[in-house]
Design a protein around this motif. Structure first.
Motif, PDB file in Angstrom:
ATOM      1  N   ILE A 179      39.046-114.293 -21.811  1.00  0.00           N
ATOM      2  CA  ILE A 179      39.605-113.647 -23.403  1.00  0.00           C
ATOM      3  C   ILE A 179      38.313-113.533 -23.966  1.00  0.00           C
ATOM      4  CG2 ILE A 179      41.078-113.921 -25.285  1.00  0.00           C
ATOM      5  CD1 ILE A 179      42.754-115.804 -23.566  1.00  0.00           C
ATOM      6  N   LEU A 180      38.166-112.375 -24.400  1.00  0.00           N
ATOM      7  CA  LEU A 180      36.895-112.183 -25.368  1.00  0.00           C
ATOM      8  C   LEU A 180      37.176-111.130 -26.126  1.00  0.00           C
ATOM      9  CD1 LEU A 180      34.224-110.265 -23.247  1.00  0.00           C
ATOM     10  CD2 LEU A 180      36.555-110.131 -22.598  1.00  0.00           C
ATOM     11  N   GLY A 181      36.067-110.997 -27.321  1.00  0.00           N
ATOM     12  CA  GLY A 181      36.235-110.160 -28.490  1.00  0.00           C
ATOM     13  C   GLY A 181      36.431-110.818 -29.808  1.00  0.00           C
ATOM     14  N   GLY A 182      36.333-109.873 -30.738  1.00  0.00           N
ATOM     15  CA  GLY A 182      36.210-110.448 -32.023  1.00  0.00           C
ATOM     16  C   GLY A 182      35.241-109.660 -33.041  1.00  0.00           C
ATOM     17  N   LYS A 183      34.644-110.280 -33.950  1.00  0.00           N
ATOM     18  CA  LYS A 183      33.482-109.652 -34.776  1.00  0.00           C
ATOM     19  C   LYS A 183      32.172-109.464 -34.091  1.00  0.00           C
ATOM     20  CE  LYS A 183      31.929-109.238 -39.476  1.00  0.00           C
ATOM     21  NZ  LYS A 183      30.447-109.149 -39.210  1.00  0.00           N
ATOM     22  N   ASP A 184      32.044-108.340 -33.522  1.00  0.00           N
ATOM     23  CA  ASP A 184      30.460-108.214 -32.650  1.00  0.00           C
ATOM     24  C   ASP A 184      29.230-108.045 -33.522  1.00  0.00           C
ATOM     25  OD1 ASP A 184      28.279-106.198 -31.424  1.00  0.00           O
ATOM     26  OD2 ASP A 184      29.987-106.180 -30.019  1.00  0.00           O
ATOM     27  N   LYS A 185      28.552-108.788 -33.227  1.00  0.00           N
ATOM     28  CA  LYS A 185      27.265-109.014 -33.818  1.00  0.00           C
ATOM     29  C   LYS A 185      25.863-108.235 -33.567  1.00  0.00           C
ATOM     30  CE  LYS A 185      27.494-113.385 -33.401  1.00  0.00           C
ATOM     31  NZ  LYS A 185      27.230-115.122 -33.480  1.00  0.00           N
ATOM     32  N   GLY A 186      26.336-106.978 -32.932  1.00  0.00           N
ATOM     33  CA  GLY A 186      25.171-106.383 -32.245  1.00  0.00           C
ATOM     34  C   GLY A 186      24.929-106.861 -30.881  1.00  0.00           C
ATOM     35  N   ASN A 187      25.940-106.972 -30.178  1.00  0.00           N
ATOM     36  CA  ASN A 187      26.102-107.961 -28.727  1.00  0.00           C
ATOM     37  C   ASN A 187      25.470-106.867 -27.732  1.00  0.00           C
ATOM     38  OD1 ASN A 187      26.990-110.207 -29.822  1.00  0.00           O
ATOM     39  ND2 ASN A 187      29.135-109.949 -29.149  1.00  0.00           N
ATOM     40  N   ASP A 188      24.958-107.430 -26.599  1.00  0.00           N
ATOM     41  CA  ASP A 188      24.573-106.679 -25.274  1.00  0.00           C
ATOM     42  C   ASP A 188      25.228-107.431 -24.397  1.00  0.00           C
ATOM     43  OD1 ASP A 188      23.468-105.710 -23.223  1.00  0.00           O
ATOM     44  OD2 ASP A 188      21.539-106.264 -23.450  1.00  0.00           O
ATOM     45  N   TYR A 189      26.226-107.137 -24.124  1.00  0.00           N
ATOM     46  CA  TYR A 189      27.057-107.690 -23.056  1.00  0.00           C
ATOM     47  C   TYR A 189      26.694-107.724 -21.557  1.00  0.00           C
ATOM     48  CZ  TYR A 189      30.644-107.484 -26.800  1.00  0.00           C
ATOM     49  OH  TYR A 189      31.197-107.733 -28.000  1.00  0.00           O
ATOM     50  N   SER A 190      25.519-106.996 -21.529  1.00  0.00           N
ATOM     51  CA  SER A 190      25.115-106.766 -19.881  1.00  0.00           C
ATOM     52  C   SER A 190      24.765-108.019 -19.457  1.00  0.00           C
ATOM     53  CB  SER A 190      23.975-105.616 -19.791  1.00  0.00           C
ATOM     54  OG  SER A 190      22.892-106.203 -20.618  1.00  0.00           O
ATOM     55  N   GLU A 191      24.639-108.848 -20.467  1.00  0.00           N
ATOM     56  CA  GLU A 191      23.994-110.354 -19.826  1.00  0.00           C
ATOM     57  C   GLU A 191      25.018-110.943 -19.141  1.00  0.00           C
ATOM     58  OE1 GLU A 191      22.580-114.577 -21.858  1.00  0.00           O
ATOM     59  OE2 GLU A 191      22.730-112.941 -23.035  1.00  0.00           O
ATOM     60  N   ILE A 192      26.304-110.866 -19.185  1.00  0.00           N
ATOM     61  CA  ILE A 192      27.470-111.391 -18.346  1.00  0.00           C
ATOM     62  C   ILE A 192      27.961-110.574 -17.343  1.00  0.00           C
ATOM     63  CG2 ILE A 192      28.011-113.061 -20.253  1.00  0.00           C
ATOM     64  CD1 ILE A 192      30.397-111.333 -20.804  1.00  0.00           C
ATOM     65  N   ASP A 193      27.432-109.309 -17.111  1.00  0.00           N
ATOM     66  CA  ASP A 193      28.099-108.561 -16.307  1.00  0.00           C
ATOM     67  C   ASP A 193      28.032-109.085 -14.646  1.00  0.00           C
ATOM     68  OD1 ASP A 193      27.798-106.504 -17.889  1.00  0.00           O
ATOM     69  OD2 ASP A 193      26.622-105.259 -17.119  1.00  0.00           O
ATOM     70  N   GLU A 194      27.042-109.656 -14.068  1.00  0.00           N
ATOM     71  CA  GLU A 194      27.161-110.277 -12.785  1.00  0.00           C
ATOM     72  C   GLU A 194      28.216-111.454 -12.496  1.00  0.00           C
ATOM     73  OE1 GLU A 194      25.998-108.754  -9.983  1.00  0.00           O
ATOM     74  OE2 GLU A 194      25.295-107.315 -11.566  1.00  0.00           O
ATOM     75  N   LEU A 195      28.273-112.055 -13.814  1.00  0.00           N
ATOM     76  CA  LEU A 195      29.207-113.288 -13.517  1.00  0.00           C
ATOM     77  C   LEU A 195      30.479-112.770 -13.962  1.00  0.00           C
ATOM     78  CD1 LEU A 195      27.169-115.942 -15.705  1.00  0.00           C
ATOM     79  CD2 LEU A 195      27.778-116.327 -13.369  1.00  0.00           C
ATOM     80  N   VAL A 196      30.745-111.821 -14.664  1.00  0.00           N
ATOM     81  CA  VAL A 196      32.045-111.347 -14.822  1.00  0.00           C
ATOM     82  C   VAL A 196      32.670-110.799 -13.421  1.00  0.00           C
ATOM     83  CG1 VAL A 196      33.317-109.489 -15.906  1.00  0.00           C
ATOM     84  CG2 VAL A 196      31.996-110.968 -17.196  1.00  0.00           C
TER      85      VAL A 196
END
Length: 427
Positions: free
Chosen positions: A330-347
């Motif tokens: 479960i993820l999401g909320g107020k985005d602070k300029g996030n780069d989600y690619s850091e968790i791509d492989e683990l996801v």
């Protein structure tokens, strides 16, 4: 005439600073453009501190000799710009409080692991029988403790926002755990500005002081090659001599990141002079931190974990890295300029379902939409939990690790975690 101190923001740090300023004989005024919560109103009233909320009256603020600013107020706020333009000195509550104590300061910063490491060091020092206070982003405000208590040591968790307005403050022991992109919305979206803020923890340190840092962090490593620091250096990591007095399997805190947190805490305890037996016992018995990989319940063979404190992508990376079963995230909320690619492989490796929980999930949909995973899109906690409950199979883990700040749907990450745990227990 008494020097006039104006405190902006009347949360934990602001109200503490106001009480200390009043006790030291200053002419004090507190202003908060939001609503001051009842306990802090009562505290200010009991101590005879005048305050206002719902507005900032410039005629009562711009005449300050010095301003103590809450960490939550950005330097770009119009009132702060006016104060700076007229040359008013603006400081943090920690800077103000430190003027009135000779206690040893053990200060911890980093993008992730601050609260865990701060709590662990505090626990070790308490176990050793030292007179120690817990302050900063955790515990009671440092200023309030300096006003009403008298500790020999303070263990202080410091955010980059708190470090921004530090000038004369000095950490006797400074700890820098790691640096990954976070709060870039507050730093003109320039990573180096954020890095510079973190390194302010070493400000004013001399050879008598200690700087403990994770040597394998690429950002810290690059920075250390560029700058000359006055402190005695204590690097740690898997490629450094192991400071731990126990085996990794004996640590109360699990996961690779917690081995590093335990190393930093051990070195700090060694510098203070804590006996090895006390450190060893403490590392084995420490209970961990609320809202950080906190086990909630097992419902129909599914484990539910509250990691609401994961307010950035790197925190979520650590949480996913420690998962040993198929995961509903479960993820999401107020985005602070996030780069989600850091968790791509683990996801891709660990998750079969992603549940988005926020008022604006467009960026999440765009980023994770092509992963071929089951995606459940919600804008409230109830639907997120119901969706996760239906998607999880026996033997799975449902992990709340949002990557984002909580302010779109909740008062704080604690509020988000508490609501999540209450809802899970009602399943």
């Amino acid at each position: 005439m008494n020097k006039r101190i104006v405190v902006l923001g009347a949360g934990e740090s602001g109200s503490g600073a106001a009480i200390l300023a009043k006790e030291k004989g200053f002419d004090v005024f507190v202003s908060d453009c939001g609503t001051i919560s009842e306990p802090y109103r009562a505290l200010l009233d009991q101590n005879g501190v005048p305050w206002e909320d719902g507005k900032h009256s410039e005629e009562l603020i711009l005449n300050a000799d010095e301003v103590v600013k809450s960490p939550g107020i950005p330097l770009t706020a119009p009132l702060i710009q006016k104060l700076q333009k007229q040359g008013t000195h603006i400081i943090s509550e920690i800077e103000f409080a430190a003027r009135y104590t000779n206690a040893k300061m053990i200060c911890i910063t980093g993008s992730n692991g601050k609260t865990t490491t701060t709590s662990l060091i505090y626990y070790i020092l308490k176990q050793a029988g030292l007179n120690v206070g817990l302050a900063g982003n955790i515990g009671n405000s440092l200023a309030l403790q300096v006003a009403h208590e008298d500790h020999d040591y303070y263990v202080i968790e410091l955010s980059s926002f708190q470090l921004d307005n530090m000038y004369d403050f000095k950490a006797d022991i400074a700890i820098l755990l790691n640096i990954t992109p976070d709060h870039l919305d507050r730093y003109d979206f320039k990573f180096q500005n954020y890095v510079d803020a973190k390194f302010r923890i070493t400000r004013n340190q001399t050879k008598e002081d200690s700087f403990i840092y994770w040597a394998e962090d690429p950002v810290i490593d690059r920075e250390m090659k560029k700058i000359q620091l006055g402190a005695t250096l204590y690097p740690y990591g898997f490629t450094c001599p192991n400071p731990l007095p126990v085996g990794e399997d004996e640590l109360a805190l699990k996961g690779k990141h917690n081995v590093l947190n335990s190393m930093a805490a051990t070195i700090a305890a060694n510098v203070v002079g804590i006996k090895k037996e006390v450190i060893r016992e403490s590392l084995k018995t420490f209970q961990g931190v609320e809202h950080r990989l906190q086990y909630v319940a097992t419902v129909k063979g599914v484990r539910w974990i509250n990691d609401s404190k994961a307010t950035n992508v790197n925190s979520c990376w650590y949480a996913l890295e420690s998962m040993t079963t198929p995961t509903v995230l479960i993820l999401g909320g107020k985005d602070k300029g996030n780069d989600y690619s850091e968790i791509d492989e683990l996801v891709k490796q660990k998750c079969h379902t992603l549940v988005f929980m926020g008022l604006h999930n467009e960026k999440l949909r765009e980023h994770f939409g092509g992963f071929g995973l089951n995606i459940i899109d919600t804008d409230n906690l109830h639907d997120a939990i119901q969706g996760a409950y239906k998607a999880a199979h026996e033997g799975d883990t449902v992990l709340l690790s949002p990557c984002c700040a909580s302010f779109d749907l909740f008062k704080s990450y604690e509020d988000r975690g508490e609501q999540f745990m209450a809802a899970v227990k009602n399943l």
